[in-house]
Structure formats: structure tokens, C-alpha cells
Design a protein around this motif. Structure first.
Motif, short mmCIF file in Angstrom:
data_model
loop_
_atom_site.label_atom_id
_atom_site.label_comp_id
_atom_site.label_asym_id
_atom_site.label_seq_id
_atom_site.Cartn_x
_atom_site.Cartn_y
_atom_site.Cartn_z
N THR A 285 -6.68 3.74 1.80
CA THR A 285 -6.44 2.33 0.82
C THR A 285 -6.71 1.35 1.98
O THR A 285 -5.17 1.67 2.98
CB THR A 285 -5.05 2.29 0.01
OG1 THR A 285 -5.62 2.59 -0.81
CG2 THR A 285 -5.16 0.81 -0.76
N TRP B 213 -0.13 2.31 -3.57
CA TRP B 213 -1.00 3.52 -3.68
C TRP B 213 -1.48 4.60 -2.44
O TRP B 213 -1.14 5.58 -3.29
CB TRP B 213 -2.15 2.77 -3.08
CG TRP B 213 -2.75 1.01 -3.29
CD1 TRP B 213 -3.93 1.48 -3.97
CD2 TRP B 213 -2.51 0.34 -3.49
NE1 TRP B 213 -4.18 0.40 -4.72
CE2 TRP B 213 -3.93 0.03 -4.66
CE3 TRP B 213 -1.21 -0.88 -3.18
CZ2 TRP B 213 -3.18 -1.96 -4.84
CZ3 TRP B 213 -1.27 -2.09 -3.61
CH2 TRP B 213 -2.71 -2.61 -4.84
N ASP C 73 -6.35 -3.25 3.38
CA ASP C 73 -5.67 -4.63 2.48
C ASP C 73 -6.61 -4.80 1.68
O ASP C 73 -5.78 -6.27 1.00
CB ASP C 73 -5.71 -5.45 3.82
CG ASP C 73 -4.62 -5.44 4.37
OD1 ASP C 73 -3.80 -4.43 4.51
OD2 ASP C 73 -4.18 -5.80 6.10
N ILE D 135 1.12 -1.57 -0.01
CA ILE D 135 0.19 0.19 -0.06
C ILE D 135 0.36 1.36 0.03
O ILE D 135 0.66 2.50 -0.74
CB ILE D 135 -1.03 -0.04 0.81
CG1 ILE D 135 -2.28 -1.24 0.79
CG2 ILE D 135 -1.71 1.62 1.59
CD1 ILE D 135 -2.86 -1.01 2.09
#
Length: 708
Positions: A59, A54, A61, A50
Motif C-alpha cells: 500500500t 491497510w 500514499d 496505512i
């Protein structure tokens, strides 16, 4: 090119090649795969991915699970018997396949010279299996051997550079503004002056709103067509075409990505008369909301990962998911509407079907029978629509499972279907999680925790983080549960389920003032009042506001006043939607016969409550009630007694080769001795009740003597 197992991986073109087979995967999926290759043999955590790819605080898992599941499907891998990506419970993922970098042969002498100076071994072994040699095209054997040595020598040195090169080449710099050109509207000559004026106002409003989007430059409307937009170095061209038919003004809006001519967005709107009409404002909102997604790389990638290319469907989906996670009737209703809007925009948006069905199921748990019936019909309609839009979608099985739960169908049938899916190796996270709920209801807490862990690892339709968290907390004892649920309320202050669990846990611990504050909030949010009524029953009993004397007098001509007297109102006591709750009150007060009468004729929906909530409610019952033959016979008649518990034990045993889960020793003993395990096998809260005073115990014994 990277060689991963049997696959040739082309990061620049996002392709996977194996023999005659060639697959395209999304850019972010390729990024993650290359990162796995770079870290081959090391566990990579979801948080690490992440943070790397991301960089968004929102965000979870779940996004990582979806990427890994997609990679497994593309590679032909299996989570149960992995050859490429292995899940390490509570640690992350590890690439276990062999990895090598294949450099073009044309590098010639440079590659060979680099190899002659390298100090790394020809092949670095991480696994116990012999390495697969990459198949590299070569003109001669000697040249091929030399090239292979060069390739092996460059594995460690080049893989990091390859990752960075791919990421740099695949995306434009994030800090550069995106240029969008609004071309001159077409079709104006066919309109009357007032309509031309309205289209002009529409374009002006569109230009102003688009300019407010972050990192977007608007060039408009000074260009005639897309070719001029391309010459102006804009990345996108937004065109509008206006026409009038049957007295109505229409405008068609189209967004094209100039570099490859990809049509990103098309929508037709009908505008009512008046340049400031609501229809015009709605059209501008729709266009700008769509562009906000399509021009944002991260949002665009998320939209594709969720399974839609319609930006408005994606926006509605995000709104629906937000409101669905608030967990109260008002917000659930908003979520249902938003999911329906998403499906109107994209009838093949599978995740929207799933989200809508799950929201309907969550809402039904806290609702009266009439609403539950309506929600069940909604899920049935969803199943029909999805069977037409995507007849091969595995989500159809999940919708079937949800519908069975809503309809209160035989849970033996549900258990059989869940078990078979697990044995077949194609169970979703939803199946594992719901089998865990069945185990919890049957007091098999230890086994349930292990099934919940499998649910979070499942690559197929993985359950969300919120679901996993809430499922897992069901196995906590009251002292831990009160602490966890109170903390959860900081993030979910309007969640009537968390509020109810917090009330009952705090009441069990004797923290009545705090419990009452949570109950008042729950009562305000619970439109149907079923769950709030249960909280009131537990709180009134635990705090001593209702005594057994008052309860016994409730049906008499002159009921005793005081305490929580509204709970003893005949209208409330005879409400069929509250039969489960009134049975709970009867058993807590030691009125065994009344409790049996309430629960003997429960509706099919209320029987689900016996299945899922009994394990948490029984801790408030006097110990002698639980041991009474009339009570255990009642549970057996309602299919939640010894036969049901043994069936689940047998299910755990049968599935152990697939799941790796065995019966807990306490469960094993009960199974072998053909005994009903009355208390759960993780903690024995029922043996110690801090809320139960000695006087209450005396009243319970007196009631038992009176019934005898």
C-alpha cells in the motif's frame, strides 16, 4: 453517533447525515474519518493511516490520498479552502472541524451520573471559532441541558471506545475461515451424458482450486440450493447452471453473499468439448481469480476504492499497473493489453481508462513516430468510449491533456488550459504535475518544485507515488541525480527512462564504465532504440570516443573510422526519428549549423522533446553555443525560448492567489529586465563541466572560428 462540523456521523451504518441529506460511505472511509475525529487537532500522517487500516507492504500514499479525496467530496469540503480536512504539506492531514459525541438520550440517569463524576471541561476548545452545539433529540429543556453536559463530558472518554466498537462490529474476525458452499449444478437433466460428465469435471476442478485459496473452507457439492447453504452456516453460496444451445455447452456461475442476498459475481462461460479443454481451464481460472478478490476483505475494499465491482476487471487492472511501472516497450505492451481486458469486463472502470492513457503516453516518450501515432489513436478512442460510459467524468479532461501531448499540439494551448483549470480551482494532480514539467523545461526549477508539491496534495485524481517521485527528481543536479537514479534501479531494473538518466548523469560526472554497463542494459530493453541512441550519443561524446574531427569527416567520401563510428553512419545521421538526438550530437561537438539544421525541421513529436528535455541536455553543450544568437533564435522559433519562458512566468504570477507560489528572485529579475534566463534558477551545472577537457574546449573554439 459523532457530530463532525455540520454532519452527524453514524459509524455503525457508515452514514453521513445533514438535515435531509444522507450519504453512505465505504467502511474504510468511515474508519479513517472516525480516526481523524479521535485525533482532532493533530496531524495524522499517511504512514500512520496505512499502518492502522491497510497493514499491507504494497500500500502506498496514493490509497490514503484517494480516501481523503473521497471524504472531502462526501463532506462537501475543499482542499484549497478546507472546513473539515486540511492538508499539511509533508506532514499529513488534520481534522479542523468541531467534534462531539452524541449519546442516545435513553441513557438517562446513567449518562447524568457519569457526567457528575467527570473532571473534563464542558467543552474543550481547540480552534479559535465558537463550538457548534450538537443537535440532539430531547423531550424537555432541562433534560436536554443535562444530556448535553453528559455528552460533552463523555467526548474524550468514549471516542476511542467507539472507534474500536465500530471496527469490531463492522468486520468478522480476520482469523476465521470463510465458508463457501457450492450448490448442486442446475440443468444437468437437459444435457447429454458427455456434457454432464464435462460439467462434473468443471465442478471438481472448481472445488479443488477454490480450496487452495487462503482461509477458505469449501462445502461442495452437497447442498441443493441457497437456502440449504444458509442453514449450513456458510457465508457464501456459489451456484452453477448448465445449458446447451446451438450445439455449445454453457455454464453460468453466480456467487451470493448469504447474509444479505447480495449478488457478488455472475459470469457465463462457453465450454468447448473435452473435460480438460483450455476453455474449461480458463473458466475455472476466471472464477477462482474473482473469488480470490471477493472473499478477501482488503482486496475487496481496494477494488471498490478503485471504482469497479468486477473482480476480473480489478485483477487485470492490477496486472496492467504492475507491467506499466516496469517502463520498457515489452512490459508497456502487456500493460496496454491488460487495461483493455479490464475495460472489456467493466466499460465504466474510469481508472482503467486513465491507466491505459498514461501507459500510452509513457510509451510514446520513448518511441518512434509510427508507434506514437498509433498510441495517439488509442487515446482518442479511449476518450470516445469514456464519453459514452461516463460523460461527466473529470477524467475526460485528463485524457484530452494526454492526447494533446501525444499529438504534439501547441504547448501554448496546453499551458492556457492547465492555467485555467488551476484558476478555476478544479485542477487535478495530473495538471499540477504537468505544469511543473513545463516550468522545468523553461528552467524555472524552483517554481516547478512547488507545483510538484501541490500535485501530490491534489484530491482529484492524485498522481501516483512513482509519478511524483520521478517528476521531483527532474530538478536534481547531475551528482544528486546519478545517486538517486542508481538507487531507483534497484527497484526498477528494467526502466529504460531511469537507465537513460543514470547514463547521462554518470557520463557528466566522468564515471564512464558504470555508465556503459547501464547503457548496455538500456539498449537491450529499448525496442525502438530512440532513447538508447541518445544515451549512446551522450556517452560517446563525454568519454571522448567521438572527436570533432571524426564528426566533421562523417559526411565526407572517406569518413574517419574508430570511436563510436556507428553513430556517424549516414543511415543513422539521416534517420528522421533520430533528428533530435543528432542535433544534440552536433551541438555537443560544436557544429552549430548542423545542430540548427537538425532541429529546425523537427517533427511535432520531437518538438515535445525540446520542451521537456532541453534543460537536462544543455549541460553538455559548450558554453559559447548557448550564447550564440543563432541558437537562441532557434529556441524562439521552436517556441521554447524567451517568449515561452515569459509566458510561464506570467502564469505563475497570475495563479499565485490560488497556488500561493511566487516567482523566484532570479526569475523575477529576468522577467522585469525582459531577459532570457539561460540557466535554471536552482543550480548552474552548465558553468562547470567535469567531463569537458581543455582540448575539447580548444576544438570548440576552433570550430566556431571555422564557421565564422
Amino acid at each position: 453517533m459523532i457530530i463532525i462540523g455540520d454532519w452527524q456521523v453514524e459509524p455503525d451504518t457508515c452514514e453521513l447525515v445533514r438535515g435531509e441529506q444522507s450519504l453512505k460511505i465505504p467502511a474504510r472511509s468511515m474508519d479513517v474519518l472516525v480516526y481523524f475525529a479521535k485525533n482532532r487537532g493533530r496531524a495524522v500522517t499517511p504512514d500512520e493511516l496505512i499502518e492502522k487500516f491497510w497493514r499491507s507492504s504494497s500500500t502506498t500514499d496514493h490509497a490514503v490520498h484517494k480516501i481523503v479525496a473521497a471524504l472531502r467530496r462526501a463532506l462537501g469540503d475543499s482542499a484549497q479552502k478546507p472546513s473539515y480536512i486540511k492538508t499539511l504539506p509533508k506532514r499529513g492531514y488534520i481534522l479542523i472541524a468541531d467534534v462531539a459525541i452524541a449519546a442516545p438520550v435513553e441513557q438517562g440517569i446513567e449518562a447524568e451520573e457519569a457526567a457528575s463524576d467527570a473532571t473534563v471541561p464542558v467543552q474543550q476548545q481547540v480552534s479559535d471559532t465558537p463550538p457548534r452545539q450538537p443537535e440532539v433529540s430531547r423531550p424537555g429543556a432541562h433534560r436536554g441541558l443535562t444530556s448535553f453536559i453528559a455528552i460533552a463530558a463523555l467526548v474524550t472518554l468514549t471516542i476511542g471506545a467507539l472507534l474500536m466498537e465500530h471496527r469490531d462490529s463492522a468486520r468478522p474476525p480476520a482469523d476465521l475461515p470463510k465458508r463457501i458452499a457450492l450448490t448442486n449444478p442446475q440443468g444437468l437433466s437437459q444435457l447429454d451424458p458427455s456434457q454432464r460428465h464435462q460439467i462434473s469435471a468443471f465442478i471438481d476442478s472448481l472445488k479443488t482450486r477454490i480450496a487452495d485459496l487462503p482461509d477458505v473452507d469449501v462445502m461442495a457439492p452437497a447442498l441443493a440450493d441457497t437456502s440449504e447453504a444458509e442453514a449450513s452456516q456458510a457465508q457464501h453460496a456459489l451456484s452453477t447452471t448448465a445449458y446447451s444451445t446451438d450445439g455449445h455447452l454453457h455454464v453460468f456461475v453466480n456467487l451470493v453473499r448469504i447474509k444479505d442476498g447480495l449478488n457478488l459475481y455472475s459470469e457465463r462461460f462457453r465450454l468447448t468439448a473435452g473435460f480438460d479443454s483450455l476453455s474449461q481451464q480458463a473458466a475455472v481460472d476466471a472464477v477462482v481469480n474473482s473469488l480470490g478478490v471477493l472473499l478477501d476483505e482488503v482486496e475487496y475494499q481496494r477494488m471498490l476504492e478503485l471504482g469497479t465491482q468486477n473482480a476480473l476487471a480489478y485483477k487485470h487492472f492490477r496486472e496492467a499497473r504492475f507491467y506499466g511501472n516496469q517502463y520498457n516497450h515489452r512490459d508497456w505492451q502487456t500493460a496496454l493489453e491488460q487495461y483493455q481486458f479490464a475495460l472489456e469486463k467493466d466499460p465504466q472502470f474510469v481508472n482503467a481508462y486513465l491507466g491505459l492513457a498514461k501507459t500510452a503516453h509513457h510509451m510514446a516518450i520513448y518511441s518512434r513516430d509510427a508507434r506514437v501515432d498509433a498510441l495517439s489513436r488509442t487515446v482518442l478512442d479511449l476518450s470516445r468510449r469514456l464519453s459514452i460510459a461516463a460523460p461527466d467524468s473529470p477524467t475526460l479532461e485528463t485524457l484530452k491533456s494526454i492526447r494533446m501531448s501525444l499529438e504534439g499540439n501547441n504547448h501554448f494551448q496546453q499551458e492556457r488550459e492547465y492555467r485555467q483549470q488551476i484558476l478555476d480551482g478544479n485542477a487535478s494532480g495530473h495538471v499540477y504535475a504537468n505544469y511543473a514539467l513545463l516550468l522545468i523545461g523553461a528552467r524555472l526549477y524552483t517554481e516547478a518544485e512547488q507545483f510538484l508539491a501541490l500535485a501530490q496534495q491534489s484530491p482529484v485524481k492524485a498522481i501516483s507515488i512513482n509519478e511524483a517521485w520521478n517528476f521531483t527528481t527532474q530538478v536534481l543536479p547531475p551528482d544528486k541525480l546519478a545517486e538517486v537514479k542508481t538507487a531507483q534501479l534497484l527497484d526498477h531494473p528494467s526502466h529504460i527512462g531511469i537507465l537513460g538518466t543514470a547514463v547521462s548523469s554518470l557520463a557528466f560526472l566522468g564515471e564512464f564504465e558504470k555508465a556503459k554497463r547501464f547503457y548496455q542494459r538500456q539498449k537491450e530493453l529499448d525496442q525502438d532504440g530512440v532513447r538508447a541512441h541518445l544515451s549512446e550519443v551522450i556517452l560517446a561524446y563525454s568519454s571522448g570516443e567521438i572527436t570533432s574531427t571524426q564528426f566533421r569527416a562523417a559526411g565526407s567520401p572517406s569518413p574517419i573510422q574508430g570511436g563510436a563510428s556507428e553513430l556517424l553512419n549516414p543511415k543513422v545521421l539521416n534517420d528522421p526519428d533520430l533528428a533530435f538526438n543528432n542535433g544534440v550530437l552536433s551541438f555537443m561537438m560544436g557544429d552549430l549549423q548542423s545542430g540548427v539544421n537538425y532541429w529546425r525541421n523537427l517533427t511535432r513529436i520531437d518538438k515535445r522533446k525540446l520542451l521537456t528535455r532541453l534543460h537536462a541536455i544543455e549541460i553538455f553543450f559548450p558554453a559559447w553555443v548557448l550564447q550564440e544568437e543563432a541558437y537562441t533564435n532557434l529556441l524562439e522559433q521552436q517556441d521554447v525560448g524567451k517568449s515561452w519562458q515569459r509566458r510561464l512566468m506570467e502564469g505563475v504570477l497570475e495563479m499565485s492567489d490560488v497556488t500561493g507560489i511566487e516567482l523566484d528572485p532570479q526569475s523575477r529579475t529576468a522577467y522585469e529586465k525582459d531577459k532570457f534566463m539561460q540557466h535554471n534558477n536552482a543550480w548552474r551545472a552548465a558553468s562547470s563541466k567535469p567531463h569537458e577537457s581543455r582540448s575539447a574546449e580548444r576544438e570548440g573554439r576552433a570550430m566556431k572560428k571555422h564557421q565564422a
